[in-house]
Design an enzyme around this catalytic site. Structure first.
Site, PDB file in Angstrom:
ATOM      1  CG  ASP A 151      35.279  -7.918   7.132  1.00 13.09           C
ATOM      2  OD1 ASP A 151      34.508  -6.945   7.070  1.00 13.09           O
ATOM      3  OD2 ASP A 151      36.488  -7.815   7.401  1.00 13.09           O
ATOM      4  CG  ASP A 189      46.904  11.608 -32.384  1.00 14.93           C
ATOM      5  OD1 ASP A 189      46.435  12.695 -32.780  1.00 14.93           O
ATOM      6  OD2 ASP A 189      47.803  11.005 -32.968  1.00 14.93           O
ATOM      7  CG  ASP A 213      51.268   8.677 -28.112  1.00 14.23           C
ATOM      8  OD1 ASP A 213      51.026   9.896 -28.075  1.00 14.23           O
ATOM      9  OD2 ASP A 213      51.028   7.970 -29.098  1.00 14.23           O
ATOM     10  CD  GLU A 230      39.933  -8.334   9.330  1.00 16.71           C
ATOM     11  OE1 GLU A 230      39.374  -9.270   9.906  1.00 16.71           O
ATOM     12  OE2 GLU A 230      39.786  -7.161   9.652  1.00 16.71           O
TER      13      GLU A 230
END
Length: 850
Positions: free
Chosen positions: A696, A327, A603, A285
């Protein structure tokens, strides 16, 4: 007739076809009829999603669905705090995603500012101004300096007409337009007798017939490509696959555990709650918040490097990128013209050429700043650096200037030194040759005919290599009251000034850095192949002729042909926005993670199609809106830094996923097995949730962890196969030591239910914290230094885990204090677990099992 064929026709052929007249234009009744038939001259807007649709779309993700389900289960089990934490994580991430998508919806609207609102048009034989929305095919439109072309025009006449087409091609030099048919098989943006909608008139005057309006214009193609649904980025795709993978595990695991406990005759409701608690235990989670924290830290780091991240998740794709399309202008080059050489007819340096070109110059000097056309500015910039030529021109007095015009392609100046008058001409080599009768070779004046072949060869050689070349010629002239173009004759041809857009000093180093990072660089440019190849050569990219392709060749290719070509070519020259877009999609379809660097409207489609679109803060709004990342300095080195940071972030996220999934699956497998073997549930639902929560906590600091240098050298992809193998191997080791712990507690120490649950709770939490330091690196654990924050937080949570058992809080979770010898036994098991995991890790990486 299809509109794109109009540039192949003569004016006398197209006027009858469009039922119009050059002198009178259309009449009002015909205009109304055509408006009714073809519609207004408007670039159509796509259907914009409302805020509710955008917000709802954030929840269409398997991982988010699993987390919402987990929060509901946690609430049912009585853990309201856990439920609220999960929902808060989901909400924060959904709000961030909503903000990014809402911003991107605005991209097309920014295009509309490039369209003028009034146009001069001939109707019923009169020149009138009309709203550009009411232009129709066949209208005769007049354009002049400063105008934005209101529709695609086939030019009837062009008087020194120059148009800036950078909005479409990305190239900043204005293009000369002519009023005659120009058969060409180059990309349509190079057609000399078409003025395209949205382009800007920089010089001259023109008259043209409208041949396309609204959605049928070249300009509208860009907007149409922006309407196309953006393909999932590589990281989004892999997160979705990971969510699907997790959902399958949760559903299968929950069903099996519930079924087995039910068949053993245990209470159906308790078995169901237990199975659901296991499901919540498997779900990582904290993953969304881990991702957000890690990406946010990365964004702050990149901000210091002058990189602004618009879309956090794009940092992952930046790190995983293996192809960068860019470019050349402003990226590989400085985007400014520089005087490179000045040579005479004998190809020897001759500073007199600089002196004469300074005297025959239209640039304006004001407070040490030079402004004017790029060529003249470049000459002065050179002179300012070297200073000596400037001292010499002081002795000359400027008498008269014959200005440059595009028909002659040159300018002339008459100067006086002492009692001698000198006419100096400077311009395109072919133009200067026209007015030259002699050439200065080996210090002697010779007939131009003796040197003409040599002069042409020099000029052509430089041109083929991508240089811009101008020539200088002089002659002595008599004093008179007025000088004119007629005096431009019988000059002495002196030589050439050679200019280049110089390579960036950092370009070679940046390309080497990108190569080390395993990133291919491909050049997509509207410029010629010769110029692109020369620039590439100067920055260290050795590109063979067979690795270059032109836009008109791409135009003829189908999807499969293009997919093959994009792997073989490195320079794509004379390409249009649509071709850039197709190239990006082809690379994407081939499995590459593609980055695109661009700053113009042309672009924007490619920026949206790329996994990570990169623009510059000086770029147009449309490009910046379409991009995911904006750099404050157009530099490949900045991007290389970003890629390294992206890979660090990806490495840390993968540490969390591999650690959590393998540990959770291992723990939950053990619980499932134990629930069948034992006559009681080995962990209560609240204890499972607490285990998950505590284990966690240290991983929330994983974003600060160090990543081994070797892990940054190659792009990495999230692989479900790798996660599966890793979970099976290390989850299996976890199960082995979990069962060992349970066996010792149950059958050696003969503890009761509450004591067994307590012992296993400690072992389970500490093992997941400890194992982090083994699997966080492919090296031996002591050869890779973890971050101090990860280390400190891990120690604090480990101490807290033990303290809960021995504190009054143990009553809340039904724990019992463990005897000290139980605790020592658990610590020995944990040490054994860590060492075994370390040995297995080194073996599987060495043998490339994962």
């Amino acid at each position: 007739m299809h509109r794109q064929s109009h540039h192949f026709l003569k004016i006398k052929e197209i006027l009858p076809e469009l039922n119009t007249s050059e002198e009178d234009g259309l009449n009002e009744s015909e205009v109304r009829r055509r408006l009714a038939k073809y519609g207004q001259n408007i670039v159509p807007k796509r259907k914009v999603r409302n805020v509710y649709e955008i917000f709802y779309s954030q929840f269409k993700n398997p991982l988010i669905s699993i987390l919402i389900g987990a929060s509901i289960v946690a609430a049912i089990l009585g853990d309201v705090i856990e439920a609220c934490v999960i929902l808060f994580i989901v909400l924060i991430n959904s709000i961030l995603g909503f903000y990014q998508e809402y911003k991107s919806e605005k991209a097309i609207d920014k295009l509309l500012k490039y369209i003028s609102y009034k146009a001069k048009v001939i109707r019923d034989g009169k020149v009138i101004e009309v709203d550009t929305r009411n232009l129709v095919i066949g209208d005769v439109v007049i354009i002049s300096v400063g105008d934005i072309v209101p529709a695609d025009l086939l030019l009837i006449s062009a008087d020194d007409l120059y148009v800036n087409e950078s909005i479409l091609t990305g190239e900043s030099y204005p293009v000369r337009k002519i009023g005659v048919s120009n058969k060409s098989n180059l990309a349509s943006f190079n057609i000399k007798n078409i003025a395209f909608m949205g382009t800007n008139v920089t010089e001259g005057l023109g008259k043209g017939i409208v041949v396309a309006t609204g959605k049928n214009t070249e300009f509208a193609k860009i907007a149409t490509m922006l309407e196309v649904k953006v393909p999932e980025s590589d990281f989004q795709k892999n997160i979705r696959k990971f969510g699907d993978f997790l959902l399958k595990i949760v559903l299968i695991g929950t069903f099996i555990i519930f079924l087995l406990n039910s068949l053993l005759g245990r209470d159906i409701f308790d078995s169901f709650l237990f199975a659901l608690a296991l499901a919540v235990g498997i779900v990582p989670e904290s993953l969304p918040i881990i991702v957000t924290i890690t990406l946010s830290n990365g964004a702050l780091f990149l901000a210091k490097k002058k990189v602004v991240v618009k879309k956090l998740i794009s940092i992952e794709d930046l790190g995983n990128m293996d192809v960068l399309c860019t470019d050349k202008t402003g990226t590989l080059t400085e985007s400014r013209i520089k005087l490179q050489e000045f040579i005479d007819v004998d190809e020897q340096p001759n500073e007199d050429l600089v002196i004469y070109s300074l005297l025959c110059n239209s640039a304006i000097l004001h407070k040490n700043k030079v402004t004017g056309n790029p060529i003249d500015v470049a000459i002065w910039e050179y002179a300012k650096i070297w200073k000596y030529p400037i001292k010499r021109i002081v002795s000359y007095e400027k008498i008269e200037e014959i200005p440059f015009d595009h028909k002659r392609k040159r300018m002339s100046t008459v100067v006086k030194q002492g009692g001698k008058y000198l006419l100096i001409a400077k311009g395109a080599p072919e133009s200067v040759l026209e007015i030259s009768k002699y050439a200065l070779s080996k210090g002697k004046k010779q007939s131009i005919n003796k040197c003409i072949e040599k002069i042409k060869r020099i000029y052509q050689d430089f041109s083929k290599r991508g240089y811009r070349v101008i020539s200088v010629a002089i002659k002595e002239i008599e004093k008179k009251d007025d000088y004119s173009i007629k005096d431009e004759k019988d000059l002495i041809f002196l030589g050439f000034l050679v200019f280049i857009d110089p390579p960036k000093k950092t370009a070679r180093e940046a390309l080497f850095a990108l190569h080390k990072l395993g990133v291919q660089v491909k050049i997509l440019t509207g410029d010629s192949d010769l110029v692109a190849k020369e620039v590439a050569s100067k920055v260290g990219l050795k590109v063979r002729d067979e690795e270059i392709i032109l836009g008109h060749e791409i135009e003829k290719m189908n999807k499969e042909e293009l997919r093959k070509v994009v792997e073989e070519k490195f320079i794509f020259a004379r390409v249009t926005p649509e071709q850039k877009y197709r190239i990006i999609l082809a690379l994407h379809d081939n499995g590459h993670v593609v980055g695109y660097l661009g700053d113009g409207v042309n672009d924007a489609p490619a920026l949206r199609a790329a996994d990570v679109g990169i623009s510059v803060d000086t770029g147009v709004d449309v490009a910046k809106d379409a991009a995911d990342i904006i750099i404050l300095k157009k530099s490949l080195m900045v991007i290389a830094d970003g890629i390294a940071e992206g890979r660090k972030i990806f490495g840390n996220i993968m540490k969390y996923i591999l650690n959590t999934i393998s540990a959770n699956i291992g723990n939950m497998t053990t619980v499932g097995i134990a629930s069948v073997i034992l006559n009681f549930i080995p962990l209560l639902p609240s204890q499972i949730l607490l285990t998950n929560f505590l284990s966690d906590m240290p991983l929330l600091s994983i974003s600060t962890d160090n990543v081994d240098e070797e892990e940054l050298m190659r792009p990495k992809r999230m692989s479900i196969k790798l996660i599966s193998k890793f979970s099976i191997i290390f989850g299996g080791i976890s199960v082995l030591f979990d069962i060992l712990t349970l066996g010792l507690l149950k059958y050696v120490f003969l503890v009761k239910e509450a004591m067994l649950r307590t012992g296993w709770f400690i072992e389970s939490c500490l093992s997941e914290i400890l194992i982090t330091f083994a699997i966080r690196t492919r090296k031996k654990f002591y050869e890779s230094k973890p971050s101090k924050i990860l280390l400190y937080v891990s120690v604090i949570i480990a101490v807290l885990t033990v303290c809960i058992v021995y504190s009054p809080l143990n009553i809340l979770f039904e724990f019992l204090p463990l005897p000290i010898h139980f605790l020592i036994t658990i610590f020995i098991i944990l040490l054994s677990y860590f060492l075994m995991a370390e040995v297995v890790k080194l073996y599987v990486y060495k043998k490339k099992i994962i």
